[in-house]
Design a protein around this motif. Structure first.
Motif, mmCIF file in Angstrom:
data_model
loop_
_atom_site.group_PDB
_atom_site.id
_atom_site.type_symbol
_atom_site.label_atom_id
_atom_site.label_comp_id
_atom_site.label_asym_id
_atom_site.label_seq_id
_atom_site.Cartn_x
_atom_site.Cartn_y
_atom_site.Cartn_z
ATOM 1 N N HIS A 153 -18.551 14.305 21.505
ATOM 2 C CA HIS A 153 -19.313 13.537 20.519
ATOM 3 C C HIS A 153 -19.647 14.411 19.312
ATOM 4 O O HIS A 153 -19.572 13.969 18.166
ATOM 5 C CB HIS A 153 -20.613 13.009 21.135
ATOM 6 C CG HIS A 153 -20.432 11.803 21.999
ATOM 7 N ND1 HIS A 153 -19.636 10.738 21.644
ATOM 8 C CD2 HIS A 153 -20.968 11.482 23.207
ATOM 9 C CE1 HIS A 153 -19.674 9.814 22.591
ATOM 10 N NE2 HIS A 153 -20.474 10.244 23.549
ATOM 11 N N ALA A 154 -20.035 15.662 19.583
ATOM 12 C CA ALA A 154 -20.392 16.569 18.488
ATOM 13 C C ALA A 154 -19.198 16.795 17.570
ATOM 14 O O ALA A 154 -19.315 16.726 16.341
ATOM 15 C CB ALA A 154 -20.897 17.895 19.052
ATOM 16 N N ASP A 155 -18.050 17.052 18.148
ATOM 17 C CA ASP A 155 -16.849 17.272 17.345
ATOM 18 C C ASP A 155 -16.427 16.009 16.599
ATOM 19 O O ASP A 155 -16.122 16.043 15.405
ATOM 20 C CB ASP A 155 -15.699 17.751 18.230
ATOM 21 C CG ASP A 155 -15.851 19.213 18.629
ATOM 22 O OD1 ASP A 155 -16.385 19.994 17.823
ATOM 23 O OD2 ASP A 155 -15.442 19.564 19.744
ATOM 24 N N ASP A 156 -16.424 14.887 17.296
ATOM 25 C CA ASP A 156 -15.915 13.652 16.701
ATOM 26 C C ASP A 156 -16.843 13.090 15.626
ATOM 27 O O ASP A 156 -16.380 12.611 14.587
ATOM 28 C CB ASP A 156 -15.702 12.590 17.783
ATOM 29 C CG ASP A 156 -14.597 12.959 18.757
ATOM 30 O OD1 ASP A 156 -13.778 13.841 18.401
ATOM 31 O OD2 ASP A 156 -14.554 12.384 19.859
ATOM 32 N N TYR A 190 -28.200 17.532 7.034
ATOM 33 C CA TYR A 190 -27.977 18.472 5.944
ATOM 34 C C TYR A 190 -26.785 18.064 5.071
ATOM 35 O O TYR A 190 -26.850 18.158 3.849
ATOM 36 C CB TYR A 190 -27.775 19.886 6.479
ATOM 37 C CG TYR A 190 -27.629 20.899 5.363
ATOM 38 C CD1 TYR A 190 -28.731 21.272 4.601
ATOM 39 C CD2 TYR A 190 -26.392 21.436 5.033
ATOM 40 C CE1 TYR A 190 -28.607 22.165 3.551
ATOM 41 C CE2 TYR A 190 -26.259 22.328 3.987
ATOM 42 C CZ TYR A 190 -27.374 22.687 3.244
ATOM 43 O OH TYR A 190 -27.237 23.558 2.196
ATOM 44 N N PHE A 191 -25.709 17.605 5.711
ATOM 45 C CA PHE A 191 -24.510 17.266 4.948
ATOM 46 C C PHE A 191 -24.442 15.785 4.561
ATOM 47 O O PHE A 191 -23.493 15.354 3.908
ATOM 48 C CB PHE A 191 -23.253 17.654 5.723
ATOM 49 C CG PHE A 191 -23.026 19.134 5.790
ATOM 50 C CD1 PHE A 191 -22.608 19.837 4.674
ATOM 51 C CD2 PHE A 191 -23.252 19.823 6.966
ATOM 52 C CE1 PHE A 191 -22.411 21.206 4.733
ATOM 53 C CE2 PHE A 191 -23.050 21.202 7.040
ATOM 54 C CZ PHE A 191 -22.632 21.886 5.909
ATOM 55 N N GLY A 192 -25.428 15.016 4.967
ATOM 56 C CA GLY A 192 -25.463 13.618 4.573
ATOM 57 C C GLY A 192 -24.515 12.727 5.335
ATOM 58 O O GLY A 192 -24.031 11.727 4.796
ATOM 59 N N ALA A 193 -24.228 13.072 6.580
ATOM 60 C CA ALA A 193 -23.343 12.252 7.410
ATOM 61 C C ALA A 193 -24.165 11.305 8.269
ATOM 62 O O ALA A 193 -25.237 11.661 8.762
ATOM 63 C CB ALA A 193 -22.494 13.145 8.307
ATOM 64 N N ASP A 194 -23.679 10.094 8.448
ATOM 65 C CA ASP A 194 -24.349 9.117 9.303
ATOM 66 C C ASP A 194 -23.961 9.385 10.762
ATOM 67 O O ASP A 194 -22.835 9.100 11.182
ATOM 68 C CB ASP A 194 -23.948 7.697 8.914
ATOM 69 C CG ASP A 194 -24.666 6.643 9.752
ATOM 70 O OD1 ASP A 194 -25.525 7.013 10.576
ATOM 71 O OD2 ASP A 194 -24.368 5.446 9.577
ATOM 72 N N VAL A 195 -24.890 9.968 11.498
ATOM 73 C CA VAL A 195 -24.610 10.311 12.895
ATOM 74 C C VAL A 195 -25.409 9.431 13.855
ATOM 75 O O VAL A 195 -25.518 9.739 15.048
ATOM 76 C CB VAL A 195 -24.929 11.803 13.166
ATOM 77 C CG1 VAL A 195 -24.018 12.702 12.339
ATOM 78 C CG2 VAL A 195 -26.401 12.109 12.855
ATOM 79 N N SER A 196 -25.974 8.358 13.343
ATOM 80 C CA SER A 196 -26.851 7.515 14.158
ATOM 81 C C SER A 196 -26.115 6.918 15.356
ATOM 82 O O SER A 196 -26.676 6.830 16.460
ATOM 83 C CB SER A 196 -27.452 6.394 13.304
ATOM 84 O OG SER A 196 -26.425 5.617 12.695
ATOM 85 N N GLN A 197 -24.864 6.528 15.162
ATOM 86 C CA GLN A 197 -24.114 5.936 16.271
ATOM 87 C C GLN A 197 -23.873 6.964 17.366
ATOM 88 O O GLN A 197 -24.019 6.657 18.559
ATOM 89 C CB GLN A 197 -22.787 5.374 15.779
ATOM 90 C CG GLN A 197 -21.980 4.676 16.869
ATOM 91 C CD GLN A 197 -20.700 4.051 16.345
ATOM 92 O OE1 GLN A 197 -20.375 4.163 15.167
ATOM 93 N NE2 GLN A 197 -19.970 3.378 17.214
ATOM 94 N N ALA A 198 -23.519 8.185 16.977
ATOM 95 C CA ALA A 198 -23.294 9.239 17.970
ATOM 96 C C ALA A 198 -24.568 9.552 18.729
ATOM 97 O O ALA A 198 -24.554 9.710 19.958
ATOM 98 C CB ALA A 198 -22.762 10.489 17.282
ATOM 99 N N LEU A 199 -25.691 9.632 18.026
ATOM 100 C CA LEU A 199 -26.967 9.932 18.687
ATOM 101 C C LEU A 199 -27.366 8.803 19.632
ATOM 102 O O LEU A 199 -27.902 9.059 20.719
ATOM 103 C CB LEU A 199 -28.051 10.169 17.646
ATOM 104 C CG LEU A 199 -27.911 11.453 16.828
ATOM 105 C CD1 LEU A 199 -28.951 11.498 15.712
ATOM 106 C CD2 LEU A 199 -28.029 12.686 17.714
ATOM 107 N N GLN A 200 -27.104 7.558 19.235
ATOM 108 C CA GLN A 200 -27.416 6.420 20.096
ATOM 109 C C GLN A 200 -26.559 6.453 21.357
ATOM 110 O O GLN A 200 -27.059 6.224 22.469
ATOM 111 C CB GLN A 200 -27.185 5.115 19.339
ATOM 112 C CG GLN A 200 -27.457 3.853 20.155
ATOM 113 C CD GLN A 200 -28.906 3.729 20.575
ATOM 114 O OE1 GLN A 200 -29.802 4.149 19.848
ATOM 115 N NE2 GLN A 200 -29.145 3.152 21.744
ATOM 116 N N MET A 201 -25.284 6.758 21.207
ATOM 117 C CA MET A 201 -24.394 6.839 22.363
ATOM 118 C C MET A 201 -24.841 7.955 23.305
ATOM 119 O O MET A 201 -24.842 7.787 24.532
ATOM 120 C CB MET A 201 -22.952 7.074 21.901
ATOM 121 C CG MET A 201 -22.309 5.894 21.210
ATOM 122 S SD MET A 201 -20.637 6.268 20.600
ATOM 123 C CE MET A 201 -19.799 6.643 22.134
#
Length: 312
Positions: free
Chosen positions: A36-39, A282-293
């Motif tokens: 998940h972290a990589d993807d 920090y980089f402005g990426a939307d990681v909400s889906q990964a965190l939810q998963m």
């Protein structure tokens, strides 16, 4: 702060032997989190997700661009070193997750090594978080990097001297760092006795090095209480903790238990969640889906682990 003293008995739910099924489930959830972290962030290529013009990364680059030369180039170089260092410590953390996955599958099962590996995972992530913390301004970020860089240069000099290098040769990195920080107009901070205690850029100060215990309290997820102390006894080889493995083994040797594996896995999962959140912010990426998963899979794993560990 003394981080190696016992703080009472751990949760007793998983005080059972480590079975192959339990170890396989634990290794599997770690692999999924690592992927998940990589993807989610494409961490090996940060430029691929530096799209948000309002991100701290973009704002700070604009702030650096507004400086005049030669200071602009010098501070851009320092900022680049900061990003490189944050990625380096993150990569080392994820490499230790991979090592932990294999460690859990050992036969006979591991004893305390899972906790030691998870400690490195957490510390690597906390270094990244310390440098990329999106709540601080650029000048404090640079001051933090300056302190860490200078501290590492001192460690490198001491190691070189221990291996027999001449003082002048051993101190080359330290001399380079001191010169680079001077060119960046980093201001040294000293205590009343004249000892160097950190740096400041403008009005933003930072100490000479990261306080890992403090960062663990601030940065790790709320659902994971006292993660740094949780791993301390094993990492420091303290008898009060490691002696339990002898008691469990009976007459001779050491024996691991599922509780140790659970502690290591939960600390590592919490660290991976943290690094995904920090890089995303920090980089402005939307990681909400990964965190939810990850949250959903973490909860599923907890129930699965209880069922496997206490199967009758």
């Amino acid at each position: 702060m003394n981080d190696v003293m016992p703080e009472g008995e751990a949760i007793r739910l998983f005080t059972v032997p480590i079975t192959p099924d339990f170890a396989t489930a634990a290794a599997s959830i770690l692999q999924r989190f690592r992927e998940h972290a990589d993807d989610s962030l494409r961490l090996k290529d940060p430029e691929a997700f530096e799209q948000n013009t309002n991100s701290p990364f973009r704002r700070e680059n604009a702030e650096l661009d507004a400086l005049s030369e030669p200071l602009r180039g010098e501070r851009h170089n320092l900022h680049g070193l900061l990003l490189e260092t944050a990625c380096l410590t993150k990569d080392n953390a994820l490499d230790h997750v991979r090592a932990l996955e294999h460690d859990l599958l050992m036969q006979p099962p591991p004893v305390w090594s899972p906790l030691t590996l998870s400690r490195v995972v957490m510390e690597g992530v906390l270094f990244s978080e310390y440098l990329l913390d999106s709540t601080i301004p650029l000048n404090r970020r640079l001051a933090r990097l300056a302190g860490v860089w200078r501290t590492d240069a001192v460690y490198a000099r001491k190691q070189a001297e221990a291996h027999g290098q001449a003082p002048a040769e051993a101190g080359q990195m330290l001399a380079y760092v001191d010169d680079a920080l001077q060119r960046c107009q980093a201001k040294e901070r000293h205590n009343a006795k004249g000892k160097l205690i950190g740096y400041s850029f403008g009005s933003e100060p930072a100490p000479l090095d990261i306080n890992i215990t403090e960062r663990a309290t601030v940065a790790m997820p709320d659902w994971l209480p006292a993660p740094y102390r949780l791993t301390s006894g094993a990492a420091h080889n303290r008898p009060w903790m490691i002696g339990r493995a002898r008691d469990l083994a009976g007459e001779e040797g050491l024996a691991g238990e599922a509780a140790t594996v659970m502690a290591a896995v939960m600390v590592s999962m919490g660290a991976i969640e943290t690094v995904v959140r920090v890089f995303g912010e920090y980089f402005g990426a939307d990681v909400s889906q990964a965190l939810q998963m990850m949250e959903e899979q973490r909860e599923e794993f907890l129930y699965e682990a209880i069922a496997i560990a206490h199967r009758r």
